[in-house]
Motif scaffolding. Structure first.
Motif, PDB file in Angstrom:
ATOM      1  N   PRO A   1       7.252   4.479  -9.901  1.00 57.66           N
ATOM      2  CA  PRO A   1       7.800   5.593  -9.122  1.00 57.66           C
ATOM      3  C   PRO A   1       6.669   6.411  -8.516  1.00 57.66           C
ATOM      4  CG  PRO A   1       8.495   5.708 -11.444  1.00 57.66           C
ATOM      5  CD  PRO A   1       7.495   4.623 -11.343  1.00 57.66           C
ATOM      6  N   ILE A   2       6.863   6.874  -7.285  1.00 64.69           N
ATOM      7  CA  ILE A   2       5.819   7.710  -6.691  1.00 64.69           C
ATOM      8  C   ILE A   2       5.850   9.103  -7.297  1.00 64.69           C
ATOM      9  CG2 ILE A   2       7.145   8.545  -4.687  1.00 64.69           C
ATOM     10  CD1 ILE A   2       4.438   7.955  -3.095  1.00 64.69           C
ATOM     11  N   LEU A   3       7.032   9.521  -7.727  1.00 66.16           N
ATOM     12  CA  LEU A   3       7.168  10.820  -8.384  1.00 66.16           C
ATOM     13  C   LEU A   3       6.297  10.821  -9.639  1.00 66.16           C
ATOM     14  CD1 LEU A   3       9.025  13.420  -8.054  1.00 66.16           C
ATOM     15  CD2 LEU A   3      10.446  12.399  -9.842  1.00 66.16           C
ATOM     16  N   GLY A   4       5.524  11.866  -9.821  1.00 60.82           N
ATOM     17  CA  GLY A   4       4.681  11.950 -11.011  1.00 60.82           C
ATOM     18  C   GLY A   4       3.299  11.356 -10.841  1.00 60.82           C
ATOM     19  N   THR A   5       2.955  10.831  -9.669  1.00 61.60           N
ATOM     20  CA  THR A   5       1.585  10.329  -9.455  1.00 61.60           C
ATOM     21  C   THR A   5       0.610  11.491  -9.655  1.00 61.60           C
ATOM     22  OG1 THR A   5       2.381   8.724  -7.824  1.00 61.60           O
ATOM     23  CG2 THR A   5       0.024   9.211  -7.817  1.00 61.60           C
TER      24      THR A   5
ATOM     25  N   ASN B   1      11.934   9.767  -4.475  1.00 60.31           N
ATOM     26  CA  ASN B   1      12.527   9.064  -5.613  1.00 60.31           C
ATOM     27  C   ASN B   1      12.389   7.550  -5.525  1.00 60.31           C
ATOM     28  OD1 ASN B   1      13.492  11.336  -7.113  1.00 60.31           O
ATOM     29  ND2 ASN B   1      15.046  11.616  -5.532  1.00 60.31           N
ATOM     30  N   ASP B   2      11.593   7.097  -4.545  1.00 54.29           N
ATOM     31  CA  ASP B   2      11.406   5.656  -4.376  1.00 54.29           C
ATOM     32  C   ASP B   2      10.214   5.169  -5.196  1.00 54.29           C
ATOM     33  OD1 ASP B   2      12.270   5.736  -0.829  1.00 54.29           O
ATOM     34  OD2 ASP B   2      13.528   5.620  -2.635  1.00 54.29           O
ATOM     35  N   ARG B   3      10.056   3.841  -5.207  1.00 52.81           N
ATOM     36  CA  ARG B   3       8.944   3.222  -5.939  1.00 52.81           C
ATOM     37  C   ARG B   3       7.911   2.664  -4.977  1.00 52.81           C
ATOM     38  NH1 ARG B   3      10.073   2.171 -11.353  1.00 52.81           N
ATOM     39  NH2 ARG B   3      12.076   3.093 -11.948  1.00 52.81           N
ATOM     40  N   ILE B   4       6.663   2.605  -5.441  1.00 49.09           N
ATOM     41  CA  ILE B   4       5.587   2.020  -4.636  1.00 49.09           C
ATOM     42  C   ILE B   4       5.991   0.591  -4.278  1.00 49.09           C
ATOM     43  CG2 ILE B   4       3.126   1.431  -4.576  1.00 49.09           C
ATOM     44  CD1 ILE B   4       3.564   4.401  -5.013  1.00 49.09           C
ATOM     45  N   PRO B   5       5.882   0.203  -3.000  1.00 47.80           N
ATOM     46  CA  PRO B   5       6.297  -1.153  -2.614  1.00 47.80           C
ATOM     47  C   PRO B   5       5.490  -2.217  -3.337  1.00 47.80           C
ATOM     48  CG  PRO B   5       5.939   0.219  -0.681  1.00 47.80           C
ATOM     49  CD  PRO B   5       5.455   0.994  -1.856  1.00 47.80           C
TER      50      PRO B   5
ATOM     51  N   THR C   1       6.266  20.322  -0.238  1.00 48.81           N
ATOM     52  CA  THR C   1       6.054  19.288  -1.258  1.00 48.81           C
ATOM     53  C   THR C   1       4.630  19.377  -1.797  1.00 48.81           C
ATOM     54  OG1 THR C   1       7.733  17.804  -0.366  1.00 48.81           O
ATOM     55  CG2 THR C   1       5.998  16.790  -1.692  1.00 48.81           C
ATOM     56  N   VAL C   2       3.655  19.658  -0.924  1.00 53.57           N
ATOM     57  CA  VAL C   2       2.272  19.836  -1.379  1.00 53.57           C
ATOM     58  C   VAL C   2       2.199  21.028  -2.340  1.00 53.57           C
ATOM     59  CG1 VAL C   2      -0.091  20.394  -0.708  1.00 53.57           C
ATOM     60  CG2 VAL C   2       1.245  18.813   0.681  1.00 53.57           C
ATOM     61  N   ALA C   3       2.855  22.114  -1.980  1.00 57.21           N
ATOM     62  CA  ALA C   3       2.838  23.316  -2.834  1.00 57.21           C
ATOM     63  C   ALA C   3       3.422  23.005  -4.213  1.00 57.21           C
ATOM     64  CB  ALA C   3       3.623  24.442  -2.154  1.00 57.21           C
ATOM     65  N   ALA C   4       4.577  22.351  -4.230  1.00 55.87           N
ATOM     66  CA  ALA C   4       5.230  22.025  -5.504  1.00 55.87           C
ATOM     67  C   ALA C   4       4.360  21.077  -6.327  1.00 55.87           C
ATOM     68  CB  ALA C   4       6.597  21.390  -5.235  1.00 55.87           C
ATOM     69  N   SER C   5       3.733  20.130  -5.665  1.00 57.02           N
ATOM     70  CA  SER C   5       2.909  19.135  -6.357  1.00 57.02           C
ATOM     71  C   SER C   5       1.650  19.779  -6.923  1.00 57.02           C
ATOM     72  CB  SER C   5       2.562  17.986  -5.413  1.00 57.02           C
ATOM     73  OG  SER C   5       3.745  17.387  -4.920  1.00 57.02           O
ATOM     74  N   ALA C   6       1.111  20.764  -6.236  1.00 58.66           N
ATOM     75  CA  ALA C   6      -0.071  21.471  -6.756  1.00 58.66           C
ATOM     76  C   ALA C   6       0.280  22.180  -8.054  1.00 58.66           C
ATOM     77  CB  ALA C   6      -0.587  22.472  -5.727  1.00 58.66           C
ATOM     78  N   ILE C   7       1.483  22.739  -8.117  1.00 59.56           N
ATOM     79  CA  ILE C   7       1.947  23.431  -9.328  1.00 59.56           C
ATOM     80  C   ILE C   7       2.168  22.420 -10.449  1.00 59.56           C
ATOM     81  CG2 ILE C   7       3.764  24.883 -10.310  1.00 59.56           C
ATOM     82  CD1 ILE C   7       2.015  26.281  -8.146  1.00 59.56           C
ATOM     83  N   ALA C   8       2.802  21.304 -10.100  1.00 62.94           N
ATOM     84  CA  ALA C   8       3.118  20.293 -11.114  1.00 62.94           C
ATOM     85  C   ALA C   8       1.890  19.500 -11.545  1.00 62.94           C
ATOM     86  CB  ALA C   8       4.187  19.338 -10.572  1.00 62.94           C
ATOM     87  N   GLY C   9       0.868  19.434 -10.672  1.00 57.78           N
ATOM     88  CA  GLY C   9      -0.313  18.611 -10.966  1.00 57.78           C
ATOM     89  C   GLY C   9      -0.074  17.146 -10.660  1.00 57.78           C
ATOM     90  N   SER C  10       1.081  16.847 -10.080  1.00 59.35           N
ATOM     91  CA  SER C  10       1.422  15.472  -9.734  1.00 59.35           C
ATOM     92  C   SER C  10       2.462  15.525  -8.623  1.00 59.35           C
ATOM     93  CB  SER C  10       1.983  14.745 -10.958  1.00 59.35           C
ATOM     94  OG  SER C  10       3.113  15.432 -11.455  1.00 59.35           O
ATOM     95  N   VAL C  11       2.736  14.366  -8.012  1.00 59.23           N
ATOM     96  CA  VAL C  11       3.708  14.336  -6.910  1.00 59.23           C
ATOM     97  C   VAL C  11       5.054  14.828  -7.428  1.00 59.23           C
ATOM     98  CG1 VAL C  11       4.925  12.877  -5.251  1.00 59.23           C
ATOM     99  CG2 VAL C  11       2.499  12.465  -5.737  1.00 59.23           C
TER     100      VAL C  11
ATOM    101  N   GLY D   1     -13.562   9.461  -4.949  1.00 62.13           N
ATOM    102  CA  GLY D   1     -12.782   8.995  -6.084  1.00 62.13           C
ATOM    103  C   GLY D   1     -11.554   9.827  -6.396  1.00 62.13           C
ATOM    104  N   LYS D   2     -11.296  10.850  -5.592  1.00 65.28           N
ATOM    105  CA  LYS D   2     -10.170  11.739  -5.890  1.00 65.28           C
ATOM    106  C   LYS D   2      -8.969  11.441  -5.005  1.00 65.28           C
ATOM    107  CE  LYS D   2     -12.657  14.210  -8.743  1.00 65.28           C
ATOM    108  NZ  LYS D   2     -12.458  14.107 -10.183  1.00 65.28           N
ATOM    109  N   ARG D   3      -7.787  11.873  -5.507  1.00 68.48           N
ATOM    110  CA  ARG D   3      -6.550  11.742  -4.748  1.00 68.48           C
ATOM    111  C   ARG D   3      -6.083  13.133  -4.343  1.00 68.48           C
ATOM    112  NH1 ARG D   3      -3.534   7.413  -5.001  1.00 68.48           N
ATOM    113  NH2 ARG D   3      -4.146   6.956  -7.153  1.00 68.48           N
ATOM    114  N   CYS D   4      -5.832  13.310  -3.055  1.00 65.55           N
ATOM    115  CA  CYS D   4      -5.414  14.616  -2.522  1.00 65.55           C
ATOM    116  C   CYS D   4      -4.049  14.487  -1.874  1.00 65.55           C
ATOM    117  CB  CYS D   4      -6.436  15.085  -1.480  1.00 65.55           C
ATOM    118  SG  CYS D   4      -6.018  16.656  -0.695  1.00 65.55           S
ATOM    119  N   ILE D   5      -3.160  15.428  -2.199  1.00 63.24           N
ATOM    120  CA  ILE D   5      -1.904  15.493  -1.458  1.00 63.24           C
ATOM    121  C   ILE D   5      -2.090  16.536  -0.368  1.00 63.24           C
ATOM    122  CG2 ILE D   5      -0.757  17.180  -3.021  1.00 63.24           C
ATOM    123  CD1 ILE D   5       1.849  15.450  -2.427  1.00 63.24           C
ATOM    124  N   SER D   6      -1.755  16.169   0.855  1.00 63.22           N
ATOM    125  CA  SER D   6      -2.149  16.952   2.019  1.00 63.22           C
ATOM    126  C   SER D   6      -1.003  17.022   3.018  1.00 63.22           C
ATOM    127  CB  SER D   6      -3.367  16.269   2.654  1.00 63.22           C
ATOM    128  OG  SER D   6      -3.760  16.930   3.820  1.00 63.22           O
TER     129      SER D   6
END
Lengths: 186, 231
Positions: free
Chosen positions: A52-56, A21-25, A169-179, A141-146
Motif C-alpha cells: 500500500p502507498i499509504l504509510g510509506t 488507498n491503492d497499492r504500488i504497481p 496531503t503533504v501537510a497531513a503526511s508531514a504530521i503523520a511522518g508517512s504518506v 538518499g531521502k524521500r520527500c513528499i512535495s
C-alpha cells in the motif's frame, strides 16, 4: 470532486500516480508497454510492488512551488496542521509561499505562525526544493513528499525520491511522518 | 551571458541549413530536461546550501553532469560522449518524448556548448524543447520508431563516420546506407534556413495585425477601456 481519492505519485514521472488507498504497481502484471519503465521506477524509488502507498515513511515534506503555493493552498494546509506537530522522523518540513504577494497575504492572516508552531520552516518565496535550486535540495538518499509538479529522477537532489501530492496531503503526511490520507485529518 | 549564447542571438545566428557530424545514440525514452540541464550537480550540491547556483559560468561543464560522471567524479563509461566512438559527436539520436518537462533552455544550450550538438533525431520531443531548439538554430527531426532504430544502429555500426542532416532537402545521408527522408513544419524550416529572429518573422504580418486590431476595437471597445477602481 467526489469519488476520486487523493492522488500520490510513486515513480519518476507525473504519470506514475495512484490513489491514496491503492497499492504500488507490480511490473509483472502491468501493461506490457509500461513494464520496463515501471521496473526502472520501482528500482529507483525503493518501493515494494503490491505494498500500500499509504504509510510509506517520509524523510522530508515540501509545500512550495509556483504551481501549488497559492494563498488558497496556504490556508488549506494551515487548517490541516493547526494544533498538530511535524513527526519526529521528518527531518525537514518547509513551507515556501509561491510569491512575495502570497507570503505577505499569508502573514497578514497569521498562517505562518500556524506552520511555525507545528514545526515547519516558513521560507522566502523562491523555486527552492521544487527543482533543487538556490542551494535548497533534498538530502541524498531521502524521500520527500512535495506539492510541486515534477518528480523526475534526481530533480530535487541526487539520489532522492519525490512523491507528488496536493498541499493538504503533504501537510497531513508531514504530521503523520508517512504518506497519509488527509481526509482523516479534517 | 556566456559568449556562446550571445553569438546565437545575433541576427542570423540561429541559421540552420545542413549539418555534417558524428551521431551518438542516447536511446532512453522520456528523458526530461533535468538530465541534459541539471539544476544540481555534484559541483553545486557539494558547496553547501548557501553557495548553490543554477547558472554555472561554463554551461558545457554541467551538460548531462549527473549521468556523465559517476559519484566519484570519474567518467561514466556508459554515457556515449565518454566513449571513443562518440566523443566528437555533434548529433544526438534520442528516443520518445526527449526533452520533456521543464522549459529550461539549458537542455539545448549546455550540450551545444559542451559538444556543439546541433541536431537531435528522435521519435518525439517535449513541446518547449522544440521551441527552444528553433531559437538556437538547433534542428529536431522526428522519425517513426523503426527508422529511428535503423539510424541509431547505423551510428553504432559506423564509428567515427559522419552523417549529414540536410534541412533544405529534408534527408539524412548516411554513407553506405539509403538516405532517410523526414518532414519538418514549413514555418520552422523557413525560420531556420533563413536564420530569422521572432521579430523578423512577425514583421511582414504587422500591417494585417494592425487592420485586425482596428476592427476589433470597433466591434468590442470595452476590451480596450481602462479598468476602474470597482473592477
Amino acid at each position: 470532486m467526489t469519488g476520486v481519492d487523493p492522488q500520490v505519485t510513486w515513480g519518476v514521472n507525473p504519470e506514475q500516480a495512484i490513489g491514496i488507498n491503492d497499492r504500488i504497481p507490480d511490473p509483472a502484471t502491468s501493461p506490457a508497454d509500461k513494464r520496463e519503465a515501471y521496473e526502472q521506477a520501482i528500482e529507483y524509488s525503493h518501493l515494494t510492488p503490491g505494498a500500500p502507498i499509504l504509510g510509506t515513511p517520509l524523510d522530508e515534506a515540501f509545500i512550495g512551488s509556483c504551481a501549488e503555493s497559492r494563498i488558497s493552498d496556504m490556508r488549506a494546509a494551515a487548517e490541516v496542521v493547526r494544533g498538530r506537530r511535524v513527526a519526529d522522523n521528518v527531518t525537514s518540513a518547509w513551507v515556501v509561499p509561491g510569491s512575495n504577494t502570497v507570503k505577505a497575504q499569508a502573514e497578514a492572516e497569521g498562517l505562518h505562525r500556524i506552520f511555525l508552531e507545528a514545526g515547519f520552516e516558513w521560507r522566502e518565496a523562491s523555486c527552492s526544493k521544487c527543482y533543487g535550486s538556490n542551494g535548497d535540495y533534498v538530502e541524498p538518499g531521502k524521500r520527500c513528499i512535495s506539492n510541486s509538479n515534477r518528480n523526475y529522477i534526481g530533480r530535487q537532489g541526487r539520489d532522492t525520491n519525490t512523491m507528488l501530492a496536493s498541499s493538504t496531503t503533504v501537510a497531513a503526511s508531514a504530521i503523520a511522518g508517512s504518506v497519509a490520507d488527509v481526509r482523516n485529518f479534517l | 551571458m556566456p559568449r556562446q549564447e550571445s553569438i546565437r542571438r545575433e541576427r542570423g545566428g540561429n541559421r540552420f541549413v545542413r549539418h555534417t557530424g558524428i551521431a551518438a545514440p542516447y536511446m532512453l525514452d522520456n528523458v526530461s530536461t533535468d538530465i541534459p540541464s541539471p539544476a544540481l550537480t555534484d559541483l553545486t550540491q557539494g558547496l553547501g546550501r548557501d553557495r548553490g547556483t543554477a547558472q554555472p559560468a561554463d554551461p558545457g561543464a554541467t551538460a548531462f553532469a549527473n549521468v556523465r560522471y559517476l559519484a566519484d567524479g570519474s567518467e561514466n563509461p556508459d554515457f556515449p560522449f565518454n566513449q571513443e566512438a562518440f566523443r566528437r559527436a555533434s548529433i544526438m539520436i534520442v528516443g520518445l518524448n526527449y526533452g520533456t518537462g521543464s522549459s529550461r533552455t539549458g537542455a539545448i544550450t549546455r550540450p551545444l556548448a559542451a559538444w556543439g550538438v546541433q541536431v537531435y533525431i528522435g521519435e518525439s520531443f517535449g513541446p518547449i524543447f522544440l521551441t527552444n531548439a528553433v531559437q538556437y538554430g538547433v534542428l529536431t527531426v522526428e522519425l517513426p520508431r523503426p527508422q529511428l532504430e535503423a539510424v541509431a544502429q547505423w551510428a553504432r555500426d559506423n564509428n567515427g563516420v559522419e552523417m549529414t542532416v540536410d534541412l533544405e532537402r529534408e534527408i539524412i545521408v548516411m554513407p553506405g546506407a539509403a538516405p532517410i527522408s523526414f518532414q519538418t513544419d514549413p514555418r520552422v524550416r523557413t525560420k531556420l534556413m533563413n536564420g530569422m529572429h521572432d521579430l523578423e518573422e512577425i514583421e511582414p504580418h504587422l500591417p494585417e495585425a494592425e487592420t485586425k486590431r482596428a476592427e476589433h476595437m470597433r466591434a468590442r471597445p470595452w476590451v480596450y477601456q481602462p479598468r476602474g477602481p470597482s473592477d
